[in-house]
Enzyme design. Structure first.
Site, PDB file in Angstrom:
ATOM      1  N   LYS A  53       0.838  -1.211   0.000  1.00 56.60           N
ATOM      2  CA  LYS A  53       0.000   0.000   0.000  1.00 56.60           C
ATOM      3  C   LYS A  53       0.864   1.249   0.000  1.00 56.60           C
ATOM      4  O   LYS A  53       2.039   1.216   0.402  1.00 56.60           O
ATOM      5  CB  LYS A  53      -0.940   0.039   1.210  1.00 56.60           C
ATOM      6  CG  LYS A  53      -0.258   0.009   2.605  1.00 56.60           C
ATOM      7  CD  LYS A  53       0.228   1.340   3.131  1.00 56.60           C
ATOM      8  CE  LYS A  53       0.991   1.211   4.451  1.00 56.60           C
ATOM      9  NZ  LYS A  53       1.835   2.342   4.804  1.00 56.60           N
TER      10      LYS A  53
ATOM     11  N   ASP B  49      -2.282  -1.883  10.129  1.00 58.08           N
ATOM     12  CA  ASP B  49      -2.371  -1.879   8.663  1.00 58.08           C
ATOM     13  C   ASP B  49      -2.841  -3.221   8.096  1.00 58.08           C
ATOM     14  O   ASP B  49      -2.995  -3.361   6.881  1.00 58.08           O
ATOM     15  CB  ASP B  49      -0.991  -1.584   8.056  1.00 58.08           C
ATOM     16  CG  ASP B  49      -0.561  -0.133   8.246  1.00 58.08           C
ATOM     17  OD1 ASP B  49      -1.400   0.697   8.649  1.00 58.08           O
ATOM     18  OD2 ASP B  49       0.621   0.157   7.977  1.00 58.08           O
TER      19      ASP B  49
HETATM   20  O1  C5P Z   1      -0.196  -1.381  14.710  1.00 57.06           O
HETATM   21  P1  C5P Z   1       1.234  -1.613  14.414  1.00 57.06           P
HETATM   22  O2  C5P Z   1       1.795  -2.808  15.140  1.00 57.06           O
HETATM   23  O3  C5P Z   1       1.555  -1.629  12.960  1.00 57.06           O
HETATM   24  O4  C5P Z   1       1.999  -0.358  15.003  1.00 57.06           O
HETATM   25  C1  C5P Z   1       3.392  -0.343  15.173  1.00 57.06           C
HETATM   26  C2  C5P Z   1       3.776   0.874  16.005  1.00 57.06           C
HETATM   27  O5  C5P Z   1       3.574   2.077  15.239  1.00 57.06           O
HETATM   28  C3  C5P Z   1       2.946   1.086  17.271  1.00 57.06           C
HETATM   29  O6  C5P Z   1       3.477   0.351  18.334  1.00 57.06           O
HETATM   30  C4  C5P Z   1       3.088   2.578  17.488  1.00 57.06           C
HETATM   31  O7  C5P Z   1       4.341   2.904  18.030  1.00 57.06           O
HETATM   32  C5  C5P Z   1       3.078   3.112  16.054  1.00 57.06           C
HETATM   33  N1  C5P Z   1       1.713   3.504  15.618  1.00 57.06           N
HETATM   34  C6  C5P Z   1       1.146   4.643  16.153  1.00 57.06           C
HETATM   35  N2  C5P Z   1      -0.110   5.004  15.757  1.00 57.06           N
HETATM   36  C7  C5P Z   1      -0.790   4.283  14.843  1.00 57.06           C
HETATM   37  C8  C5P Z   1      -0.231   3.119  14.287  1.00 57.06           C
HETATM   38  C9  C5P Z   1       1.037   2.749  14.707  1.00 57.06           C
HETATM   39  O8  C5P Z   1       1.760   5.328  16.979  1.00 57.06           O
HETATM   40  N3  C5P Z   1      -1.996   4.674  14.475  1.00 57.06           N
END
Ligand code: C5P
Length: 319
Positions: free
Chosen positions: A23, A150
């Site tokens: 994406k 994601d």
């Molecule tokens: O959800 P995911 O595991 O992909 O997120 C990885 C990291 O990215 C989270 O631990 C956070 O630090 C950051 N993040 C965030 N806000 C979001 C998505 C991700 O701060 N909306």
């Protein structure tokens, strides 16, 4: 010892393969830091035609192998999102995670194109088909959201608005085909680090980084219209990424990559998600090819890839 990063899913003749897209975020509006450590988003996802393939084959126990250019950068331990997806689906159905998973990687690793999330969505769908567990779409989406912000989008593909931390999806209508070029960088960027840098820059500028200091992120109506009507010029005029300044702060050389694509005729140049992949919108396929050549000749990227969007979400290939 067998090479865990072999060239293909050997012995996977009776496996099921799912194709999953990368994406680009055509809008990534980042709100304040929430108490749970995430940021509220208005995240307009567009699936693009770079893919990984995840194959699930019968196996006594669990095994993961990876092939492709970037394979050596993919973790093979329990932190791998595809492994976590297979284990989560098995636990959800109260069964053992007996599967051999193979990932044929083409999406850049830690590149800001959600390759790990794509592999998780692919693993869920491939294991569900292999095990005959017939998980409903809603349950699959809930499992995806548990795995990462994601991951739900990788399952649905096309274009969608992600709210909350990005996992609450509203599908978006798109008209026509958009031409893109992606400049792949050497080495990745860590998504949490880029979010932290975004917070640091906000604090340093005096605006603050918390939910009380940062305005509620909202999707751009102009951008949603551009997607709906397939108007590439309008889309180019309305793309935005609130993580771009943070990615550039951590990797200043990306500014040269962005400038090179713009000078070669890109109508928009932006960092893809948390980077370091840079994304360029082109007027047509010929312009995309010219931008990709200029980027490769400049030496400001590892490789450049042309593709189109939107692309479908995770799909069983019948292979
Ligand atoms: O959800 P995911 O595991 O992909 O997120 C990885 C990291 O990215 C989270 O631990 C956070 O630090 C950051 N993040 C965030 N806000 C979001 C998505 C991700 O701060 N909306």
């Amino acid at each position: 010892m067998r090479d865990e990063r072999g060239t293909g899913p050997q012995g996977a003749a009776d496996g099921l393969t799912v194709r999953v897209p990368a994406k680009v975020n055509v809008q990534l509006a980042v709100g304040g830091l929430r108490p749970d450590g995430f940021h509220g988003l208005a995240n307009v996802f567009l699936a693009v035609g770079l893919h990984d393939e995840v194959t699930a084959s019968p196996y006594e126990g669990f095994r993961l192998t990876v092939s492709g250019t970037d394979a050596e950068h993919v973790p093979l331990d329990e932190s791998n999102l595809a492994t976590r997806a297979a284990r989560l689906l098995a636990a959800h159905h109260g069964r053992e995670p007996h599967v051999r998973l193979h990932i044929a990687k083409d999406i850049p690793v830690a590149g800001g194109m959600a390759g790990g999330s794509a592999d998780a969505a692919g693993a869920l769908l491939a294991c569900d088909a292999l095990w005959g567990t017939r998980t409903s779409r809603d349950e699959l989406l809930a499992l995806c959201a548990e795995l990462g912000s994601d991951v739900p989008f990788a399952l649905v593909g096309g274009a969608a608005l992600g709210q909350g931390r990005g996992e609450l999806l509203t599908p978006l209508e798109t008209g026509g085909t958009f031409h893109w070029v992606f400049a792949l960088a050497d080495g990745g960027l860590s998504t949490p680090e880029v979010y932290r840098e975004c917070d640091r820059l906000r604090e340093a500028s005096g605006t603050g980084a918390g939910i009380d200091s940062v305005p509620e992120p909202r999707p751009s109506e102009r951008l949603l219209d551009a997607l709906r009507t397939g108007d590439a010029a309008e889309l180019a005029a309305s793309v935005s990424n609130d993580l771009q300044a943070a990615a550039l702060s951590l990797r200043p050389s990306l500014a040269d990559t962005l400038k090179t694509g713009t000078a070669a005729g890109a109508s928009a140049a932006l960092v893809s998600g948390s980077g370091p992949t840079c994304a360029f919108l082109a007027a047509d396929a010929a312009s995309a090819a010219a931008i990709a050549s200029a980027l490769e000749e400049s030496g400001h990227c590892r490789a450049a890839r042309t593709t189109t969007a939107p692309a479908p979400g995770a799909t069983l290939t019948g292979k």
